[in-house]
Every structure is written in structure tokens, then in C-alpha cells.
Design an enzyme around this catalytic site. Sequence first.
Site, short mmCIF file in Angstrom:
data_model
loop_
_atom_site.label_atom_id
_atom_site.label_comp_id
_atom_site.label_asym_id
_atom_site.label_seq_id
_atom_site.Cartn_x
_atom_site.Cartn_y
_atom_site.Cartn_z
N CYS A 31 -0.44 4.11 2.14
CA CYS A 31 -0.27 3.96 3.60
C CYS A 31 1.18 4.17 4.01
O CYS A 31 1.46 4.76 5.05
CB CYS A 31 -0.68 2.55 4.06
SG CYS A 31 -2.15 1.88 3.29
N ASP A 32 2.11 3.65 3.23
CA ASP A 32 3.50 3.56 3.69
C ASP A 32 4.50 4.45 2.94
O ASP A 32 5.67 4.50 3.30
CB ASP A 32 3.99 2.09 3.56
CG ASP A 32 3.15 1.16 4.41
OD1 ASP A 32 2.68 1.61 5.47
OD2 ASP A 32 2.95 0.00 4.02
N CYS A 87 0.84 -1.21 0.00
CA CYS A 87 0.00 0.00 0.00
C CYS A 87 0.88 1.25 0.00
O CYS A 87 1.37 1.68 1.05
CB CYS A 87 -0.93 -0.01 1.22
SG CYS A 87 -1.94 1.47 1.34
#
Length: 298
Positions: free
Chosen positions: A132-133, A129
Site C-alpha cells: 500500500c505505502d 503494508c
Amino acid sequence: MYDIIIIGGGPAGLTAALYGVRSGRRVLLFEKTGYGGQIAKSPLVENYPGIRAASGMELSEILRGQAESFGCEFRKERVLSVTDGDIKKITTSKGEYEARAVIFALGTEERMLGLENEEKYVGRGLSYCAYCDGNFFRNREVAVIGGGNTAVQDALYLSDICKKIYLVHRRNEFRAESSLVEKARLRENIEFVTDSVPVEIGGTPIVQCLKVKNKLTEVERELSVNGVFAAIGQIPQTKEFSDILPLDEGGYVIAGEDCTVRDGIYVCGDCRKKEIRQLTTAVSDGTVAATKAVAFVG
Ligand code: NAP
């Protein structure tokens, strides 16, 4: 007892919830992790009619809030099993529930790369992701693997954060929309590494390189990267319900455009066997499944 229980809080499930409660039925939705499903991981959604641009997270919250405002109940519980019958019994991680109809909106999860030691690197430089990261890799070099909309969108998103992005794809043609690919080609810090597959992630204890192999020349190349973002598609999250749902060889639920498995059992969204999986087709499925369920419960 509920009229309708929905399993899964992605766009399909949330739309089914909205249609169910707006038809005056008592509806409960179970979600095991976070609302929004795969779309919640999308940094920018520009193809949802009526909303010019929003993050997937914003869109998910709007959908959830809309269903809640009409009286849908939500529970963060993992559904473990469903027993068919006139009254369906739903067992979750926290209890037992009953409903007259069940809508499966199970969605999909990320496909893994299938590399040796892959699990060892999850959270140590390997991510599924980018949204997200991505921030963990600010000003670093990373690789994105895949050639679909997710991979190209990830590369574009990361190109604003990271120093350099290698977009590794196993073919020379992209499944992603051509407008996205063209946009990526214009970014100076995105290098296309096509006809290539990942063969090994290296580094101890965190990712330090990715070895890729050109499928045409067989030549291997080591990319010096701190992050690897896998975006090679999805697999349906249906395995736990194979006793109650008919699945095809890929694990997708077999049901026609009426989203009906049989009376009282419905399926919607990306976990259904169908040709086009998009946000818009997921919400379309949610509408159909809920309408059918509402008609069934009477
Ligand atoms: P996808 O369209 O299925 O693309 C997966 C990509 O990974 C393909 O390029 C595929 O290569 C490659 N791939 C698959 N298995 C591989 C393997 N073992 N090794 C290396 N490469 C592999 O998946 P997605 O990009 O996640 O998209 C899923 C759905 O969501 C699509 O319908 C997409 O349009 C939609 N989506 C929409 C948005 C939006 O903006 N609305 C954003 C993201 C996704 P091949 O092409 O060679 O098969």
C-alpha cells in the site's frame, strides 16, 4: 431473514459465500473495510493453484465477483454483535439482521511492534503494508521487520522501488519459504540484519532512523531510514465475539477441521485455531464451513 450470514470478506469468507449461494441459499456477507483480507495486501501471489501469478487485490476481486455473480449480497458494515439462538441476530454499525446460520471469517490484523511512540509514527513513515505505502518511499532507504513470507516478500517488492532495504529479523533462520529468502539474498540493495530486534524509532515529525539491537552481541546500531515496514505476523480479530466463540489463549477460534463451533455457528480461515494458515487453507475452510452451514439450514 437470511439463510447464512458471513462475517468477513477475505478469501475464506468469499469462498463460503460462493458455496452458500451456489447451494441455492440466501447469503449476506459483511465486510468492515476492504475485500480480500490480508491477501489483498500481497503484491504477488504465486501459490494459488490454477492462477500462475496475480496480485492479491486482483485475486480478491475475482473471488468477490464470482460470489456476487451467483447472487451473494454484500454490505460494507461492521458487525458489532451476534446473538445465538434458533434465529441468530446480527447487529451492525447500520442495522439489525437475522440468519439461521452464521459463519465467522474474521481474519487477522497486523501485530504491532510494541515500541514506545509506535502509534505516533503510523502514517509518518511507519507502515504495516509495503504494497500500500511502498511508493511513498521511492529511492529512499527503508527497513522491513520480520522473517516470515510477508516480510521477505515486502523486502523484495520494495527493492524495486527503494534505494536500500534493511531486512531486520530477530533470528538467523527464516520462517519464510527458502526460495523467497534466496531471491532476497541475490538483491544487491537488500541488507540482512539478523539476530536483531527494533528498539526505537526516531525522527521528528517523521521517521528518520530505526535503532536495532543485536540479540547476541547486545550492540545497538542506528539505521538511517525514512520508512519502517512492520511485518511481524498477525493477530486474530476475534475479541469482539469472545462471548459467542470459544477462543484459545492466542485469541484463535477453537474448532476442528469441520469448521463447526456448534450447530448454526461456523468459523473459517486464519482466525481458526489451526496449524497452517495459507490462502489455500483459508478457501478450504470456507468450503467446509459453508457446506456444513448449508446442511444445517436444510
Ligand atoms: P509469520 O509467518 O507469523 O511471520 C512473522 C515473523 O515475524 C516471524 O519471522 C517472527 O519471528 C517475526 N516476529 C513475530 N513477533 C515478533 C516481534 N515481536 N518482534 C520481532 N519479530 C517478530 O507472519 P506473516 O509473514 O505475516 O505470514 C502469515 C501467514 O501468511 C503465513 O502462514 C504465511 O506463509 C502466509 N503468507 C503467504 C503469502 C503467499 O505468498 N501466499 C504471503 C504472505 C504471507 P520468528 O520467526 O522468530 O517467530
